[in-house]
Design a protein around this motif. Structure first.
Motif, mmCIF file in Angstrom:
data_model
loop_
_atom_site.group_PDB
_atom_site.id
_atom_site.type_symbol
_atom_site.label_atom_id
_atom_site.label_comp_id
_atom_site.label_asym_id
_atom_site.label_seq_id
_atom_site.Cartn_x
_atom_site.Cartn_y
_atom_site.Cartn_z
ATOM 1 N N MET A 51 0.807 -1.212 0.000
ATOM 2 C CA MET A 51 0.000 0.000 0.000
ATOM 3 C C MET A 51 0.849 1.274 0.000
ATOM 4 O O MET A 51 0.581 2.223 -0.739
ATOM 5 C CB MET A 51 -0.940 0.008 1.209
ATOM 6 C CG MET A 51 -2.099 -0.957 1.093
ATOM 7 S SD MET A 51 -3.162 -0.543 -0.297
ATOM 8 C CE MET A 51 -4.458 -1.775 -0.090
ATOM 9 N N LEU A 52 1.904 1.313 0.810
ATOM 10 C CA LEU A 52 2.741 2.502 0.874
ATOM 11 C C LEU A 52 3.447 2.746 -0.446
ATOM 12 O O LEU A 52 3.542 3.890 -0.919
ATOM 13 C CB LEU A 52 3.762 2.366 2.013
ATOM 14 C CG LEU A 52 4.715 3.566 2.196
ATOM 15 C CD1 LEU A 52 3.922 4.828 2.529
ATOM 16 C CD2 LEU A 52 5.735 3.273 3.292
ATOM 17 N N ASN A 53 3.913 1.672 -1.074
ATOM 18 C CA ASN A 53 4.576 1.804 -2.363
ATOM 19 C C ASN A 53 3.601 2.242 -3.456
ATOM 20 O O ASN A 53 3.978 2.974 -4.378
ATOM 21 C CB ASN A 53 5.241 0.487 -2.754
ATOM 22 C CG ASN A 53 6.383 0.115 -1.821
ATOM 23 O OD1 ASN A 53 7.007 0.984 -1.215
ATOM 24 N ND2 ASN A 53 6.653 -1.178 -1.695
ATOM 25 N N PHE A 54 2.368 1.806 -3.355
ATOM 26 C CA PHE A 54 1.351 2.232 -4.316
ATOM 27 C C PHE A 54 1.186 3.751 -4.289
ATOM 28 O O PHE A 54 1.072 4.398 -5.336
ATOM 29 C CB PHE A 54 0.005 1.568 -4.018
ATOM 30 C CG PHE A 54 -0.013 0.071 -4.198
ATOM 31 C CD1 PHE A 54 0.874 -0.557 -5.060
ATOM 32 C CD2 PHE A 54 -0.916 -0.712 -3.500
ATOM 33 C CE1 PHE A 54 0.861 -1.933 -5.215
ATOM 34 C CE2 PHE A 54 -0.954 -2.080 -3.661
ATOM 35 C CZ PHE A 54 -0.057 -2.696 -4.517
ATOM 36 N N GLU A 55 1.157 4.312 -3.094
ATOM 37 C CA GLU A 55 0.921 5.752 -2.965
ATOM 38 C C GLU A 55 2.069 6.571 -3.552
ATOM 39 O O GLU A 55 1.854 7.685 -4.044
ATOM 40 C CB GLU A 55 0.727 6.115 -1.492
ATOM 41 C CG GLU A 55 -0.537 5.526 -0.874
ATOM 42 C CD GLU A 55 -1.792 5.957 -1.621
ATOM 43 O OE1 GLU A 55 -1.878 7.145 -1.991
ATOM 44 O OE2 GLU A 55 -2.668 5.099 -1.847
ATOM 45 N N ASN A 56 3.272 6.028 -3.517
ATOM 46 C CA ASN A 56 4.448 6.775 -3.983
ATOM 47 C C ASN A 56 4.846 6.452 -5.417
ATOM 48 O O ASN A 56 5.804 7.029 -5.940
ATOM 49 C CB ASN A 56 5.641 6.495 -3.062
ATOM 50 C CG ASN A 56 5.392 6.982 -1.640
ATOM 51 O OD1 ASN A 56 4.750 8.011 -1.435
ATOM 52 N ND2 ASN A 56 5.887 6.245 -0.660
#
Length: 551
Positions: free
Chosen positions: A293-298
């Motif tokens: 999820m965190l990588n998706f946002e960035n």
């Protein structure tokens, strides 16, 4: 090619696309032409012609002139003046003021500068403002001696492709002119270099993809590897500015194998990862980031709209095939025709059926089912980046999704209890797992979803490993259609059709009891030739109908 006089305007998103021309006195033609040519703005596909006040050439004094212009980014750059010396001009080259009274004493000089009409307000002021920008940009600073007006010529639709290529070639020309003189003098003539380039490209806002053979023909490879390698970042910057994009990459085919790591053997590229993509400009991210999820946002995401359907993906982690658009469109008609043309045979409208996509990706074909009105689409996909792209794309299109994963990594573990399924309104139920689990999943859901009438097997070079699963998830009573994707030699398409039908007949007898299997008719109702996959190899879709014989 149609003539300019009878060609329609180009319209993009409701805005007419035009090109910019100069109307100048005959004795001024040479100076303006040379200045435009040196900067790569002269449209050499059209001839310089005598000016006649007709419907295709309207000067800034014409009351019919539409000149409230929304400038593209490359047009905005004209506000920065260039010294005359940069283009080999001097004040002596600027012709003196000269009066003219006859229309034939003026000529139209076409350029490849694009602009788009927004409305009809402030005609004369906008025309003069645009003229001043162009003259200043090409080095004509003594504008008092130039009696040039604007001519707004509508571009023939058949030339839109040519103009797009000119913009890329123009960027390369600008880069070559900006090279240090000692380097430039060692190169072949600029026109020779430009003839050796390939100027096709694709834009997925805000990214531009160049083909793998962009500058692959001689003498480019040797020049880029030696004398010009240090100047390549500037080239990509100029291309980005000219074509109004923030990211550029070289596009490559999806490899069948991934290189081995730490002395391991190469492995199958099961996730269809775009490992051949080569970023050139902009931050695409770290290719080794896991789908979290965190990588998706960035991450860097792009989108495309085809048949009024938006699809979203992260180009560093997920493939996108523009060539599948014909099959996406066809599915819209297939769902409609199989549900309405013979209701006695089918028995359901799209809203009363479920579809399954065993290789969903970012929703390439799954979205077509939803657009056609299918009640629910069950999807299977292994690539977590593709799952997130599907979720984002569905949201953009106004469709709800629910992601189910077999393990908690990246997504929370979802339980499929009866109450949650019966009360759920999600159009897409996405299983982030192998489609080997599909039959068991569907058996658990069968009583709580509409009959599954369409199953898509969209994997290349062959989807045959999923055909047994497709048979098991198809509605056991009413049957339906399995869309089997295959790469086939052009000469073997009909032979492969017979083989595919026989394979499905055998699978019917293997996975269903004898009495049930004998009550179904298996036939190939259509072969869709989607695109050329390789020389002599065609991407085909075999529409296999498996329907009760009693119908």
């Amino acid at each position: 090619m149609s003539s300019e006089a009878d060609a329609p305007d180009i319209t993009l998103n409701g805005v007419n696309v035009f090109f910019f021309s100069f109307i100048v006195a005959s004795h001024q033609v040479r100076a303006i032409k040379q200045a435009l040519d040196r900067h790569g703005f002269l449209d050499k596909t059209l001839k310089i012609s005598p000016f006649t006040a007709d419907k295709n050439h309207s000067s800034s004094s014409d009351d019919n002139l539409i000149s409230h212009v929304h400038y593209t980014r490359n047009f905005d750059k004209f506000c920065q003046p260039c010294p005359l010396q940069e283009h080999g001009l001097s004040e002596d080259h600027v012709p003196p003021p000269h009066s003219h009274t006859l229309a034939e004493q003026r000529h139209v000089i076409p350029t490849n500068l694009e602009f788009r009409i927004a409305n009809r307000q402030n005609k004369e002021a906008r025309a003069m403002h645009a003229k001043g920008k162009v003259l200043c940009r090409i080095g004509i600073t003594n504008q008092a001696g130039i009696e040039a007006n604007l001519s707004f010529r509508a571009a023939p639709s058949t030339r839109l492709h040519d103009h797009a290529r000119l913009r890329l070639a123009q960027a390369v020309r600008q880069w070559l002119h900006a090279l240090p003189p000692p380097i430039l003098l060692t190169l072949p003539k600029i026109d020779t270099l430009l003839k050796a380039g390939r100027w096709t490209y694709t834009v997925y806002d805000p990214m531009l993809l160049l083909p793998s053979n962009f500058l692959a023909r001689d003498p480019w490879p040797e020049l880029l590897a030696q004398r010009l390698c240090l100047y390549l970042p500037k080239l990509y910057t100029i291309i980005g500015q000219q074509l109004n994009v923030t990211h550029i990459a070289i596009n490559g085919p999806i490899p069948a194998l991934l290189p081995g790591v730490k002395n391991r053997e190469p492995s199958l590229n099961v996730l269809r990862s775009p490992s051949a993509l080569v970023p050139l400009l902009g931050d695409f991210g770290d290719p080794n980031l896991p789908p979290h999820m965190l990588n998706f946002e960035n991450a860097f995401w792009v989108r495309a709209v085809q048949s009024h359907i938006t699809q979203t993906w992260a180009p560093l982690y997920t493939m996108f095939s523009r060539g599948n658009i014909s099959e996406k469109r066809r599915l819209l008609d297939v769902i409609s025709s199989t549900s309405t043309s013979d209701k006695g045979q089918i028995g359901q409208e799209p809203r009363d059926m479920t579809a399954v996509d065993l290789y969903a990706g970012i929703g390439y074909f799954a979205f077509s089912y939803a657009k056609a009105g299918v009640q629910k689409v069950l999807c299977w996909e292994l690539n977590g980046w593709s799952v997130e792209g599907l979720r984002r794309g569905a949201k953009t299109n106004g469709w709800s999704t629910r992601v189910v994963k077999s393990s908690p990594r990246g997504y929370p573990l979802e339980s499929l209890d009866q109450a949650s399924i019966e009360n759920g309104k999600e159009r897409f139920l996405v299983f982030h797992e192998s489609n080997a689990n599909a039959a068991n999943r569907v058996n658990a859901l069968r009583e709580r979803i509409a009959p599954i009438r369409h199953v898509n097997c969209g994997y290349l070079p062959t989807s045959c490993e999923s055909w047994n699963i497709a048979i098991q998830v198809l509605d056991p009573t009413e049957g339906g259609w399995i869309h089997a994707h295959e790469n086939v030699a052009a000469k073997d398409i009909q032979q492969r059709k017979s083989e595919v039908v026989n394979i499905f007949r055998d699978l019917i007898h293997h996975y269903r009891v004898q009495e049930s299997a004998s009550s179904f008719i298996v036939e190939c109702q259509h072969i869709e030739k989607v695109k050329s996959y390789a020389p002599g190899v065609i991407h085909c879709v075999y529409d296999i109908a498996i329907l009760p014989s009693r119908r």
